[in-house]
Design a protein around this motif. Structure first.
Motif, mmCIF file in Angstrom:
data_model
loop_
_atom_site.group_PDB
_atom_site.id
_atom_site.type_symbol
_atom_site.label_atom_id
_atom_site.label_comp_id
_atom_site.label_asym_id
_atom_site.label_seq_id
_atom_site.Cartn_x
_atom_site.Cartn_y
_atom_site.Cartn_z
ATOM 1 N N ALA A 56 0.695 -1.038 0.251
ATOM 2 C CA ALA A 56 0.102 -0.114 0.107
ATOM 3 C C ALA A 56 0.865 1.336 -0.025
ATOM 4 O O ALA A 56 0.605 2.235 -0.611
ATOM 5 C CB ALA A 56 -1.112 0.112 1.201
ATOM 6 N N LEU A 57 1.796 1.319 0.726
ATOM 7 C CA LEU A 57 2.827 2.355 0.921
ATOM 8 C C LEU A 57 3.441 2.470 -0.519
ATOM 9 O O LEU A 57 3.659 3.399 -1.176
ATOM 10 C CB LEU A 57 4.015 2.128 1.700
ATOM 11 N N ALA A 58 3.683 1.308 -1.354
ATOM 12 C CA ALA A 58 4.741 1.605 -2.465
ATOM 13 C C ALA A 58 3.672 2.154 -3.498
ATOM 14 O O ALA A 58 4.279 2.749 -4.627
ATOM 15 C CB ALA A 58 4.979 0.124 -2.938
ATOM 16 N N VAL A 74 1.163 11.656 -0.228
ATOM 17 C CA VAL A 74 0.875 11.049 0.855
ATOM 18 C C VAL A 74 2.089 10.391 1.572
ATOM 19 O O VAL A 74 2.109 10.494 2.754
ATOM 20 C CB VAL A 74 -0.229 9.885 0.583
ATOM 21 N N LEU A 75 3.188 9.880 0.705
ATOM 22 C CA LEU A 75 4.407 9.346 1.509
ATOM 23 C C LEU A 75 5.226 10.596 2.238
ATOM 24 O O LEU A 75 5.342 10.184 3.471
ATOM 25 C CB LEU A 75 5.116 8.841 0.298
ATOM 26 N N LEU A 76 5.209 11.481 1.817
ATOM 27 C CA LEU A 76 5.878 12.623 2.452
ATOM 28 C C LEU A 76 5.191 13.131 3.795
ATOM 29 O O LEU A 76 5.965 13.737 4.548
ATOM 30 C CB LEU A 76 6.442 13.685 1.284
ATOM 31 N N MET A 129 9.563 5.621 -9.476
ATOM 32 C CA MET A 129 10.364 5.242 -8.264
ATOM 33 C C MET A 129 9.907 6.000 -7.288
ATOM 34 O O MET A 129 9.672 5.703 -5.869
ATOM 35 C CB MET A 129 11.939 5.679 -8.506
ATOM 36 N N ARG A 130 9.483 7.395 -7.410
ATOM 37 C CA ARG A 130 8.554 7.946 -6.413
ATOM 38 C C ARG A 130 7.282 7.211 -5.967
ATOM 39 O O ARG A 130 7.076 7.274 -4.806
ATOM 40 C CB ARG A 130 7.989 9.429 -6.991
ATOM 41 N N LYS A 131 6.606 6.784 -7.041
ATOM 42 C CA LYS A 131 5.393 5.903 -6.414
ATOM 43 C C LYS A 131 5.688 4.756 -5.573
ATOM 44 O O LYS A 131 4.924 4.437 -4.663
ATOM 45 C CB LYS A 131 4.672 5.548 -7.955
ATOM 46 N N GLY A 176 4.248 -4.834 -11.188
ATOM 47 C CA GLY A 176 5.079 -5.734 -10.508
ATOM 48 C C GLY A 176 6.256 -5.313 -9.863
ATOM 49 O O GLY A 176 6.623 -5.770 -8.662
ATOM 50 N N ILE A 177 6.617 -4.047 -10.209
ATOM 51 C CA ILE A 177 7.794 -3.408 -9.320
ATOM 52 C C ILE A 177 7.085 -2.950 -7.766
ATOM 53 O O ILE A 177 7.713 -3.200 -6.927
ATOM 54 C CB ILE A 177 8.133 -2.078 -9.811
ATOM 55 N N ALA A 178 5.769 -2.654 -7.752
ATOM 56 C CA ALA A 178 5.148 -2.193 -6.791
ATOM 57 C C ALA A 178 5.038 -3.431 -5.729
ATOM 58 O O ALA A 178 5.279 -3.332 -4.527
ATOM 59 C CB ALA A 178 3.942 -1.404 -6.960
ATOM 60 N N GLU A 179 4.504 -4.373 -6.281
ATOM 61 C CA GLU A 179 4.196 -5.829 -5.465
ATOM 62 C C GLU A 179 5.653 -6.178 -4.989
ATOM 63 O O GLU A 179 5.646 -6.657 -3.924
ATOM 64 C CB GLU A 179 3.793 -6.608 -6.676
#
Length: 287
Positions: free
Chosen positions: A16-18, A24-26, A62-64, A265-268
């Motif tokens: 979820a964070l990824a 939102v992350l920052l 990469m930010r996402k 796939g990167i996010a997972e």
């Protein structure tokens, strides 16, 4: 023994964070969530993951997924880049909260190619080259490592090419050379050759300066890169070995599935790796 399903559940927060937006992350993420727990190793992206994308698109992905370290490929920063182009490149990375920590892989078939690679790395401002030199060039690379005081990590390629197929083949080539010559350990290719990447991580750890983090579908040449949570390599056991050998370099996710549409796939994979490291730290995983 904790199951893969349990780890996927634990990884849910990381996934979820990824996939959250950078804003939102920052705004909401504590600083430690931007690293791999309290471990000395750092999660990164291997530049080849983004071979079909311009730099701006790569940095947006990469930010996402909230990853902040990149191994630089020459299709994003060419070897002949000027000082101004290199400065602009680093500024663009900085604006995205990303640090370029090394360059490569760079293939080297001549002494001139070796010279160009070391000059490039010096101008880029990194101390690590991921390289694939012809074997006869190794004494010359050894000389350049001493001259430039850089680490040089040879990438293993599994059963796809005869040159440096395994971690052992790289280690045997560099073991009597300068200690700054070692491996960029591609754990997936190691497995596709039929070797044990967890055992090899332990065996060659003192010469592993970088690694390509990936999972694969089979221990054969036909094995393909897949999401980190879905392959045959035991990622929790691999993380445990990273800790055992006190690896303090980068774990650079090299995602080679769906390369023209890799974000999901990167996010997972990022979420799973962060979930595993969180769930297994401080001895949470039972042996």
């Amino acid at each position: 023994m904790t199951t893969r399903r349990t780890f996927l559940k634990n990884a849910g927060g990381g996934l979820a964070l990824a996939t959250a937006s950078p804003a939102v992350l920052l705004a909401n993420a504590p600083e430690k969530t931007r690293a791999v727990g309290d471990d000395p190793f750092k999660l990164a992206l291997a530049g080849y993951t983004f071979v079909h994308f311009k730099l701006d698109q790569a940095l947006e992905m990469m930010r996402k997924v909230d990853v902040h370290h990149l191994c630089i490929k020459d299709f994003h920063l060419p070897l002949k880049s000027t000082a101004d182009e290199i400065a602009a490149f680093h500024e663009k990375l900085k604006q995205s909260g990303v640090t370029g920590y090394g360059v490569g892989p760079i293939y080297m078939k001549t002494q001139q190619a070796v010279d160009d690679a070391f000059d490039y790395a010096k101008r880029v401002g990194v101390k690590l080259i991921i390289g694939v030199p012809n074997p006869e060039l190794l004494p010359y690379v050894d000389k350049k490592v001493k001259e430039y005081d850089m680490r040089y990590a040879i990438h293993n390629h599994g059963p796809d090419i005869e040159l440096y197929p395994t971690a052992k083949s790289v280690y045997d080539a560099v073991k009597d050379l300068d200690p700054r010559m070692g491996l960029c350990f591609d754990m997936g290719h190691d497995k596709r050759f039929g070797d044990d990447p967890i055992a090899d991580l332990e065996k060659y750890s003192k010469r592993i300066f970088d690694m390509h983090l990936k999972n694969v579908t089979a221990p054969t040449k036909e094995g393909k890169t897949c999401e980190l949570s879905r392959g045959i390599i035991d990622i929790p056991a691999y993380v445990a070995m990273l800790r055992k050998v006190k690896y303090d370099g980068h774990c650079a996710l090299e995602y080679e599935k769906d390369m023209k549409d890799p974000l999901a796939g990167i996010a997972e994979s990022v979420g799973y790796f962060k979930g595993v490291t969180e769930a297994t730290k401080s001895g949470k995983r039972k042996s």
